[in-house]
Design a protein around this motif. Structure first.
Motif, PDB file in Angstrom:
ATOM      1  N   LYS A   1       0.821  -1.215   0.000  1.00  0.00           N
ATOM      2  CA  LYS A   1       0.000   0.000   0.000  1.00  0.00           C
ATOM      3  C   LYS A   1       0.856   1.267   0.000  1.00  0.00           C
ATOM      4  N   VAL A   2       1.895   1.271   0.813  1.00  0.00           N
ATOM      5  CA  VAL A   2       2.733   2.472   0.879  1.00  0.00           C
ATOM      6  C   VAL A   2       3.447   2.691  -0.451  1.00  0.00           C
ATOM      7  N   TRP A   3       3.958   1.621  -1.035  1.00  0.00           N
ATOM      8  CA  TRP A   3       4.643   1.748  -2.326  1.00  0.00           C
ATOM      9  C   TRP A   3       3.664   2.255  -3.382  1.00  0.00           C
ATOM     10  N   GLU A   4       2.500   1.693  -3.354  1.00  0.00           N
ATOM     11  CA  GLU A   4       1.501   2.096  -4.335  1.00  0.00           C
ATOM     12  C   GLU A   4       1.168   3.578  -4.167  1.00  0.00           C
ATOM     13  N   TYR A   5       1.082   3.991  -2.916  1.00  0.00           N
ATOM     14  CA  TYR A   5       0.809   5.401  -2.660  1.00  0.00           C
ATOM     15  C   TYR A   5       1.929   6.277  -3.233  1.00  0.00           C
ATOM     16  N   ALA A   6       3.183   5.834  -3.015  1.00  0.00           N
ATOM     17  CA  ALA A   6       4.319   6.614  -3.518  1.00  0.00           C
ATOM     18  C   ALA A   6       4.236   6.770  -5.035  1.00  0.00           C
ATOM     19  N   ILE A   7       3.761   5.728  -5.705  1.00  0.00           N
ATOM     20  CA  ILE A   7       3.690   5.777  -7.163  1.00  0.00           C
ATOM     21  C   ILE A   7       2.471   6.571  -7.637  1.00  0.00           C
ATOM     22  N   THR A   8       1.320   6.250  -7.087  1.00  0.00           N
ATOM     23  CA  THR A   8       0.111   6.880  -7.630  1.00  0.00           C
ATOM     24  C   THR A   8      -0.046   8.340  -7.192  1.00  0.00           C
ATOM     25  N   SER A   9       0.361   8.671  -5.978  1.00  0.00           N
ATOM     26  CA  SER A   9       0.078  10.028  -5.515  1.00  0.00           C
ATOM     27  C   SER A   9       0.892  11.079  -6.255  1.00  0.00           C
ATOM     28  N   ARG A  10       2.077  10.717  -6.685  1.00  0.00           N
ATOM     29  CA  ARG A  10       2.902  11.765  -7.294  1.00  0.00           C
ATOM     30  C   ARG A  10       3.398  11.449  -8.707  1.00  0.00           C
ATOM     31  N   LEU A  11       3.079  10.260  -9.200  1.00  0.00           N
ATOM     32  CA  LEU A  11       3.577   9.941 -10.535  1.00  0.00           C
ATOM     33  C   LEU A  11       2.456   9.670 -11.532  1.00  0.00           C
TER      34      LEU A  11
ATOM     35  N   LYS B   1      -6.472   8.238  -8.308  1.00  0.00           N
ATOM     36  CA  LYS B   1      -7.514   7.232  -8.453  1.00  0.00           C
ATOM     37  C   LYS B   1      -7.516   6.815  -9.906  1.00  0.00           C
ATOM     38  N   PRO B   2      -7.434   5.541 -10.153  1.00  0.00           N
ATOM     39  CA  PRO B   2      -7.578   5.142 -11.543  1.00  0.00           C
ATOM     40  C   PRO B   2      -8.911   5.681 -12.038  1.00  0.00           C
ATOM     41  N   SER B   3      -8.865   6.403 -13.122  1.00  0.00           N
ATOM     42  CA  SER B   3     -10.100   7.058 -13.527  1.00  0.00           C
ATOM     43  C   SER B   3     -11.058   6.044 -14.125  1.00  0.00           C
ATOM     44  N   ASN B   4     -12.285   6.315 -13.917  1.00  0.00           N
ATOM     45  CA  ASN B   4     -13.317   5.456 -14.455  1.00  0.00           C
ATOM     46  C   ASN B   4     -13.488   5.774 -15.935  1.00  0.00           C
ATOM     47  N   PRO B   5     -13.232   4.821 -16.788  1.00  0.00           N
ATOM     48  CA  PRO B   5     -13.263   5.116 -18.218  1.00  0.00           C
ATOM     49  C   PRO B   5     -14.640   5.578 -18.693  1.00  0.00           C
ATOM     50  N   LEU B   6     -15.661   5.245 -17.950  1.00  0.00           N
ATOM     51  CA  LEU B   6     -16.993   5.662 -18.377  1.00  0.00           C
ATOM     52  C   LEU B   6     -17.170   7.163 -18.242  1.00  0.00           C
ATOM     53  N   GLN B   7     -16.327   7.757 -17.388  1.00  0.00           N
ATOM     54  CA  GLN B   7     -16.500   9.199 -17.263  1.00  0.00           C
ATOM     55  C   GLN B   7     -15.168   9.933 -17.255  1.00  0.00           C
TER      56      GLN B   7
ATOM     57  N   GLN C   1      -7.727  -0.901 -19.263  1.00  0.00           N
ATOM     58  CA  GLN C   1      -6.509  -0.209 -18.915  1.00  0.00           C
ATOM     59  C   GLN C   1      -6.597   0.574 -17.616  1.00  0.00           C
ATOM     60  N   ALA C   2      -7.769   0.898 -17.231  1.00  0.00           N
ATOM     61  CA  ALA C   2      -7.871   1.900 -16.180  1.00  0.00           C
ATOM     62  C   ALA C   2      -7.678   1.371 -14.772  1.00  0.00           C
ATOM     63  N   GLU C   3      -7.638   0.088 -14.584  1.00  0.00           N
ATOM     64  CA  GLU C   3      -7.778  -0.374 -13.213  1.00  0.00           C
ATOM     65  C   GLU C   3      -6.518  -0.486 -12.375  1.00  0.00           C
ATOM     66  N   LYS C   4      -5.467  -1.068 -12.916  1.00  0.00           N
ATOM     67  CA  LYS C   4      -4.294  -1.304 -12.068  1.00  0.00           C
ATOM     68  C   LYS C   4      -3.270  -0.187 -12.207  1.00  0.00           C
ATOM     69  N   PRO C   5      -2.584   0.098 -11.113  1.00  0.00           N
ATOM     70  CA  PRO C   5      -1.742   1.294 -11.116  1.00  0.00           C
ATOM     71  C   PRO C   5      -0.566   1.275 -12.087  1.00  0.00           C
ATOM     72  N   LEU C   6      -0.063   0.107 -12.437  1.00  0.00           N
ATOM     73  CA  LEU C   6       1.110   0.094 -13.313  1.00  0.00           C
ATOM     74  C   LEU C   6       0.835  -0.562 -14.657  1.00  0.00           C
ATOM     75  N   GLU C   7      -0.393  -0.569 -15.053  1.00  0.00           N
ATOM     76  CA  GLU C   7      -0.841  -1.244 -16.266  1.00  0.00           C
ATOM     77  C   GLU C   7       0.110  -1.049 -17.453  1.00  0.00           C
ATOM     78  N   ASP C   8       0.655   0.132 -17.611  1.00  0.00           N
ATOM     79  CA  ASP C   8       1.470   0.340 -18.809  1.00  0.00           C
ATOM     80  C   ASP C   8       2.928   0.710 -18.532  1.00  0.00           C
ATOM     81  N   SER C   9       3.368   0.567 -17.293  1.00  0.00           N
ATOM     82  CA  SER C   9       4.762   0.937 -17.013  1.00  0.00           C
ATOM     83  C   SER C   9       5.573  -0.257 -16.527  1.00  0.00           C
TER      84      SER C   9
END
Ligand SMILES: Nc1ncnc2c1ncn2[C@@H]1O[C@H](COP(=O)(O)OP(=O)(O)OP(=O)(O)O)[C@@H](O)[C@H]1O
Ligand SMILES: [Mg+2]
Lengths: 522, 466
Positions: free
Chosen positions: B93-103, B107-113, B136-144
Motif C-alpha cells: 500500500k505504501v509503495w503504491e501510494y508513492a507511485i500513484t500520488s505523485r507519478l 484514483k484510476p479514472s473510471n473510463p466511463l466518465q 486499462q484503467a484499473e491497475k496502477p502500473l498497467e502500462d509501465s
C-alpha cells in the motif's frame, strides 16, 4: 510557423473553485479577464455537460417555490424542435446539482473537467492559431500532465502548448528565484520551496486537506456566531487590528436590496485596502449571514460579494481552530525537507502567501506571527556566545582527490536552471521584470554542496509584492500565479519563440507524443 | 498512455518510460526512468488508526497524514529489523501510494466518465481519440515496466513477493529487480567498486565487480542513522540535568531563554495525548535537525577516545542547538561523541535498551570484512573506487574519517573515496542508478515480461535478477 503575437496567447488556470483565463496579453499585465466558477451541470444526455443548470420548463406551471427571486437571472432558450415546443431554461444562478471536477486541487472528474475547460475556451471565443499556457496545480501528476497535453492538442488543435506549475508561476510574478510559496486554496493548501526557479518536488506539501479558505472562514464564522458578533469584539489597539474578509456568494441579491447607501459603502471602503467588489459594514454581518444559510435561497448562490469583519490577530489564531498551526507546521516540514541545508535560510526569508483563501485580511500576518512564535531560533546567549561560527559558509564535504564538482544531471531531466528563466531575469529582457530582482547569478554556485550549518530559521520574512504592475495593486496579488503566467507566456511564446523548448509545438506532439511534454514545459 | 484510435498523422507510439522504485527504511523513492531525481519521496512510516466502536480501522499514507497529532494515530513501519520487508500488506500500500500520488494518478479514472471518450457540450464535436480502454484503467502500473531495488541481503521469498506484487496487484507489463549497491555504483559511473551505503536502519558494504554483486562479500550492520538518533537520545537522557526532547507539536509558543536554562514555553494540552509511536516520529524530526546542524564525526587521525582528541574537541567552538520549546545549549565534545560509535564500538553510549554495539559492526570493520571476501588481485582496484552513499553519509566530516580509517587498514593501496558532492545524488544514488539502467535501450533485454512470469512463475526472479 509564423511567430506568435501577444494577442493570440491563451492562459488558463483551473482552480477548485474558480478557473481564470485570458485571451491575449495586454500591454500592461492585468488580472485574468475571464473568471468561471469551476463547475458544470450534467446535461440531459449522460456524460455531457452544460455550463449552466438547464431544466425542462413546464410552461403551464409556476416556477418551483424555491426559485423565488432568481427569476431575473434566468434566461430561456428554445433548444428543441419547433413542433414540440419543449422549452429549456438556463438558470445562471443556481448551483444546485453542480459537479465540481476539481477537489482539493485534484481532478476527480475528467469528463466534467474537460467540459469545463472547453467551456472556458469557448467563452473566450479564440481565433485560430492560439498557443495555450496551462497553469497546473501541484497535485497533478506527470501522467496527468500527459493526459492534459493530449487533450489540448487533440481537442483544440492548438499550435503550441505549455504547462507551468502554479507555485513557480507565483515566484515569477514576484520576480524572485527563491521562495517558499504557500498557496491557500478553497479546501487545501499547497506549499512549495523553490530554489533558483526550480521547485523542490521531494518535500513539497501537496494538497494539505482541511486548511483552505473554507476552513478558516468556517472557524471565524463559528467564533463570531458563538460570541454574538458585535463591535466590542474589535480590539482597541489599532496595531492589532486585522480584518477578515470573505466572499459571500449567497447574499449578493439581498445586499443589493438592502440599500446600504453611499455613506455606508464609503465607510467600509475606508477600512479596506483590498477587495474590489462591493463591501458592507461589518455591523450588518450577522443579519446578512443568517439569510444566506437558509436552504430557502439556493438560487442566490452565485455572484459573490466580499464581506469584511475585523478581528484581532490573537482571535484570528484562536478562530482558525488549529488551521494556522497546521499550515505553519507544514511550512516547516516543507523547508526542512529541502536536502541542501544551506538553502533553507533564504527560503525562510522569502515566504509568499497567496491564493484566495489567504485573502482573509490578517491571515498573512497571523501566519507569519504563528511561524515566528513557533519556529524562529532565537538569538539566545548560546548563539551569541558562538557567533564566530560561520553558520552560513559552505564547506566542501568531499575528501581525497575527488573534490566533488557540481555536476549537471547525467541524463537530462528537469532539475536544472531553465535558460529561459535566466533570460527572463537578466538584462536581455529588462522590461519583463521589475528592476532590482536579479540576484539569480549569485545564488547559483551553492547549488550542489553540502555542509554543516546552523539551525534555521533565524528570521522569517514575506516577499514584497512586485510594484511593477499597476493593474494588480488594487485587487492584490492573491492570484499572482496568473501574473507570473503572463510574464512566462510572453517569454516563451513571444520573446523566445521556442528556442529553449519552452513549449511543445503540434509537430513536436505528433512526432513524440504526450509523454514528451516534460521536455518542453517550464 | 497509448492512443489506440489516433489518426495516422498523430502520435500513436506507446513508448512509456519505466518506473523506478527504491524503498528504504526511512523513505521510498519513486520516479520515472531517465529523470535525474525521483519525483516522489514518501515516508516509509504510515499511520494506522485503531478501529473504534463505530468506525473502521484505517491506514494513512504520506507526510500530510502522519504528522497531525490525533489521539489514536499509531505510526508504523513495514520493515523488519533484519532489513527485509515484514508487513507485505502495508508495504504494498505504501509503495503504491508513492507511485500513484505523485507519478501516475491518485484514483484510476473510471473510463466511463474520464471525458476522453465523449464530446462535450461546447463546440459539439466529439473527441477523435479513445485514449483509455476499459481494461486499462484499473491497475496502477498497467502500462509501465517496473524496476525495483532491493538490499543485498534480500531473501528469495521476499524477492518473489516483489514480482508477485508488481505483476499481480499492479499489473506491470515487465519487472526487474536490482540491488541498491550495484545501482549506486552505476550512478557514480562505476561498474566495479566498494559501495558503502549508510542509511537509516542499516549500513551496508557491497563489493561490486563488473556490475555484479559479490554476494558473499555483502556486509550489513545496524550502525546507521537510527543508531545515531538513539545515541543522541541517550546523550540527552544522560545529561545533567536531563535535556528534554520536545517535538514541535507539544509546544504552543516558546520564549527565549538563556543557554542551559529550563524552557519557559507554553505547552499544548491534549485531552487524549497522541501515541508514543507518533511522538517518536516527531522526535525524529528534531533529531534529524540536530544531526544536520550539530553532530560532527570526529575526523581523526586518532579515535575520539584516544590521545588528545577529546581535549582538542573541547577547545573547538561548539555549536548551539535550540529545542522547539526554546531550551538551548552549546554542544562541544558531545557532538562528536554521538557519532563515534559508527567507527568505534567501545565509544558508543549505552543503556539498558541499547547495549554496546558489536565491534565487527563498525563501518571500518564492515569494509574490512567485505574486502576480505574479494580476490586479492581485485582489491586495489576496488579500494580505488569506494562509493559512499545514503542519507547518513551526510554526517559532517564522515568522509574524512572514513578515508582515515580505510587508509589505516590499507596503507599500501591507493584508496579513493567517491562521494557525490550533491546532497541529492548522495541521498538518491541507488534510485539514480536505477533511473539510468531502466532508461537504457537494453533494459528490455533484462526485464522479466509478464508473459515470462506467467509461464515460469515467481521463481523466475531468482534466475533472471542476479
Ligand atoms: N544531513 C544529514 N546529516 C546526517 N544524517 C542525515 C542527514 N540527512 C538525513 N540523514 C539521516 O539519513 C537517514 C536516512 O538515510 P537514507 O534515506 O539513505 O535511508 P533509507 O534508504 O531510507 O534507509 P535504509 O537504507 O536503512 O533502508 C536518516 O537516519 C536521517 O536521519
Ligand atoms: Mg537505503
Amino acid at each position: 510557423m509564423p511567430p506568435f503575437k501577444d494577442e493570440q496567447i491563451i492562459i488558463i488556470a483551473p482552480g477548485s473553485e474558480t478557473t481564470v483565463a485570458q485571451l491575449g496579453l495586454p500591454e500592461s499585465f492585468t488580472p485574468a479577464k475571464t473568471r468561471v466558477r469551476s463547475r458544470m451541470f450534467p446535461a440531459e444526455k449522460e456524460g455531457e455537460w452544460e455550463p449552466y443548470k438547464v431544466r425542462r420548463k413546464q410552461s403551464a406551471e409556476k416556477p418551483t417555490g424555491d426559485q423565488n427571486g432568481a427569476a431575473d437571472g434566468e434566461e430561456s432558450k428554445n433548444v428543441s424542435s419547433e413542433q414540440e415546443e419543449i422549452i429549456y431554461e438556463e438558470d445562471r444562478i443556481s448551483e444546485e446539482g453542480a459537479v465540481w471536477p476539481i477537489r482539493e486541487g485534484r481532478i476527480v472528474n475528467w469528463s466534467c473537467f474537460f467540459a469545463l475547460i472547453t467551456h472556458v475556451y469557448n467563452t473566450m471565443n479564440p481565433p485560430f492559431h492560439t498557443p495555450i499556457l496551462l497553469i497546473t496545480q501541484p497535485a497533478w501528476t506527470p501522467r496527468e500532465h500527459e493526459k492534459l497535453t493530449q487533450f489540448f492538442f487533440e481537442k483544440f488543435k492548438t499550435p503550441a502548448f505549455s504547462l507551468m506549475d502554479s507555485a513557480l508561476a507565483t515566484s515569477w510574478a514576484f520576480g524572485v528565484h527563491t521562495a517558499t510559496v504557500v498557496d491557500v486554496g478553497k479546501d487545501k493548501v499547497d506549499i512549495t520551496a523553490i530554489s533558483e526557479f526550480v521547485p523542490h518536488v521531494q518535500g513539497r506539501v501537496i494538497s494539505l486537506p482541511g486548511c483552505g479558505g473554507e476552513a478558516l472562514t468556517q472557524g471565524l464564522l463559528s467564533l463570531l456566531k458563538a460570541k454574538g458578533f458585535n463591535r466590542d469584539m474589535l480590539p482597541n489597539s489599532k496595531k492589532q487590528k486585522a480584518t477578515f474578509i470573505y466572499e459571500d456568494h449567497a447574499l449578493l441579491d439581498n445586499l443589493k436590496n438592502m440599500n446600504l447607501g453611499e455613506k455606508g459603502l464609503a465607510e467600509a471602503h475606508a477600512a479596506l485596502d483590498e477587495g474590489p467588489s462591493k463591501k458592507a459594514q461589518d455591523g450588518t454581518e450577522e443579519e446578512v449571514r443568517e439569510g444566506g444559510e437558509g436552504s430557502g435561497a439556493p438560487g442566490a448562490k452565485s455572484g459573490g460579494i466580499r464581506r469584511e469583519i475585523e478581528v484581532g490577530v490573537e482571535r484570528f489564531q484562536a478562530a482558525s481552530n488549529g488551521t494556522l498551526e497546521k499550515i505553519a507546521d507544514a511550512v516547516h516540514r516543507c523547508v526542512s525537507s529541502v536536502d541542501e541545508v544551506n538553502k533553507r535560510s533564504e527560503l525562510w526569508d522569502s515566504l509568499i502567501v497567496c491564493g484566495n483563501g489567504s485573502r482573509l485580511r490578517g491571515f498573512k500576518d497571523a501566519l507569519q506571527a504563528t511561524l515566528q512564535a513557533k519556529y524562529v531560533i532565537s538569538p539566545s546567549s548560546a548563539t551569541i556566545f558562538t557567533s564566530e561560527i560561520p553558520s552560513n559558509i559552505s564547506t566542501p564535504a568531499g575528501t581525497g582527490a575527488n573534490t566533488p564538482q557540481p555536476q549537471s544531471a547525467p541524463h537530462g531531466g528537469s532539475s536544472q536552471v531553465n535558460p529561459l528563466l535566466l533570460a527572463a531575469t537578466t538584462a536581455q529582457n529588462p522590461h519583463l521584470m521589475h528592476p532590482g530582482a536579479n540576484p539569480i547569478l549569485q545564488g547559483m554556485n551553492s547549488h550542489n554542496q553540502h555542509s554543516s550549518h546552523g539551525q534555521t530559521p533565524t528570521s522569517i520574512k514575506l516577499v514584497k509584492p512586485p510594484e511593477y504592475f499597476p493593474e494588480w495593486k488594487e485587487p492584490g496579488y492573491d492570484e499572482a500565479a496568473f501574473l507570473g503566467a503572463q510574464v512566462a507566456a510572453k517569454v516563451i511564446f513571444v520573446v523566445d519563440q521556442g528556442q529553449n523548448k519552452g513549449y511543445m509545438t503540434r509537430p513536436d506532439y505528433n512526432d513524440q507524443g504526450p509523454t514528451a511534454i516534460h521536455d518542453y514545459s517550464l | 498512455m497509448a492512443s489506440t484510435n489516433a489518426p495516422a498523422a498523430e502520435y500513436a507510439g506507446d513508448e512509456v518510460s519505466a518506473i523506478v522504485l527504491d524503498p528504504g527504511f526511512s523513505t521510498i523513492r519513486a520516479g520515472f526512468a531517465g529523470e535525474d531525481v525521483p519525483k516522489s519521496v514518501c515516508p516509509s512510516f504510515f499511520g494506522y488508526t485503531d478501529a473504534e466502536s463505530d468506525s473502521k480501522s484505517q491506514f494513512l499514507f504520506g507526510e500530510n497524514a502522519i504528522h497531525t497529532p490525533q489521539a489514536n494515530l499509531q505510526i508504523k513501519n513495514y520493515w523488519g529489523s533484519d532489513g527485509i520487508v515484514e508487513d507485505w500488506d502495508a508495504a504494498t500500500k505504501v509503495w503504491e501510494y508513492a507511485i500513484t500520488s505523485r507519478l501516475t494518478s491518485t484514483k484510476p479514472s473510471n473510463p466511463l466518465q474520464n471525458g476522453l471518450n465523449e464530446g462535450s457540450n461546447g463546440n459539439g464535436d466529439t473527441m477523435d481519440v479513445d485514449i483509455e480502454n476499459v481494461e486499462q484503467a484499473e491497475k496502477p502500473l498497467e502500462d509501465s515496466p517496473l524496476l525495483m531495488t532491493e538490499p543485498g541481503w534480500n531473501s528469495s521469498k521476499a524477492r518473489e513477493k516483489c514480482i508477485e506484487i508488481a505483476m499481480e496487484e499492479w499489473g506491470a507489463p515487465a519487472f526487474y529487480l536490482q540491488k541498491t549497491g550495484v545501482l549506486a555504483a552505476f550512478a557514480s559511473g562505476k561498474a566495479s567498486g566498494i559501495i558503502i551505503d549508510i542509511g537509516a536502519s542499516h549500513t551496508s558494504v557491497t563489493p561490486v565487480l563488473d556490475g555484479m554483486v559479490l554476494r558473499k562479500g555483502v556486509q550489513k550492520s545496524p550502525l546507521a542513522g537510527n543508531f545515531v538518533s538513539n545515541q543522541i537520545r541517550m546523550l540527552f537522557k544522560q545529561s545533567q540535568p536531563e535535556i528534554p526532547l520536545t517535538p514541535h507539536y507539544t509546544v504552543k509558543s516558546k520564549v527565549q531563554v538563556d543557554a542551559g536554562a529550563p524552557s519557559q514555553a507554553t505547552y499544548k494540552t491534549f485531552d487524549l495525548p497522541p501515541t508514543d509511536s507518533f511522538r517518536r516520529l516527531e522526535e525524529e524530526r528534531v533529531l534529524t535537525e540536530f544531526k544536520e546542524s550539530v553532530v560532527e564525526v570526529w575526523p581523526g587521525p586518532q579515535r575520539f577516545n584516544m590521545g588528545p582528541s577529546e581535549e582538542i574537541a573541547k577547545n573547538q567552538p561548539g555549536r548551539p542547538f535550540e529545542m522547539p520549546d526554546g531550551w538551548n545549549q552549546v554542544f562541544t565534545a558531545d557532538r562528536f561523541r554521538v557519532a563515534e560509535g559508527l567507527f568505534d564500538a567501545s565509544a558508543a553510549l549505552v543503556d539498558s535498551d541499547n547495549p554496546r554495539p558489536k565491534d565487527e559492526h563498525t563501518i571500518s570493520r564492515l569494509v574490512q570484512a567485505a574486502v576480505q571476501q574479494v580476490d586479492a588481485d581485485h582489491r586495489p582496484m576496488l579500494l580505488g573506487n569506494v562509493v559512499v552513499t545514503g542519507g547518513s553519509s551526510l554526517l559532517y566530516k564522515l568522509n574524512e574519517r572514513l578515508t582515515q580509517e580505510i587508509n589505516t587498514i590499507y596503507p599500501s593501496t591507493r584508496n579513493k573515496l567517491i562521494a557525490p558532492g550533491s546532497v541529492v545524488e548522495r541521498k538518491y544514488a541507488a534510485w539514480i542508478g536505477g533511473s539510468i539502467l531502466a532508461s537504457l535501450g537494453s533494459f528490455h533485454q533484462l526485464w522479466i515480461s509478464k508473459k515470462e512470469y506467467e509461464e515460469h512463475g515467481a521463481s523466475i526472479v531468482e534466475k533472471r535478477c542476479r
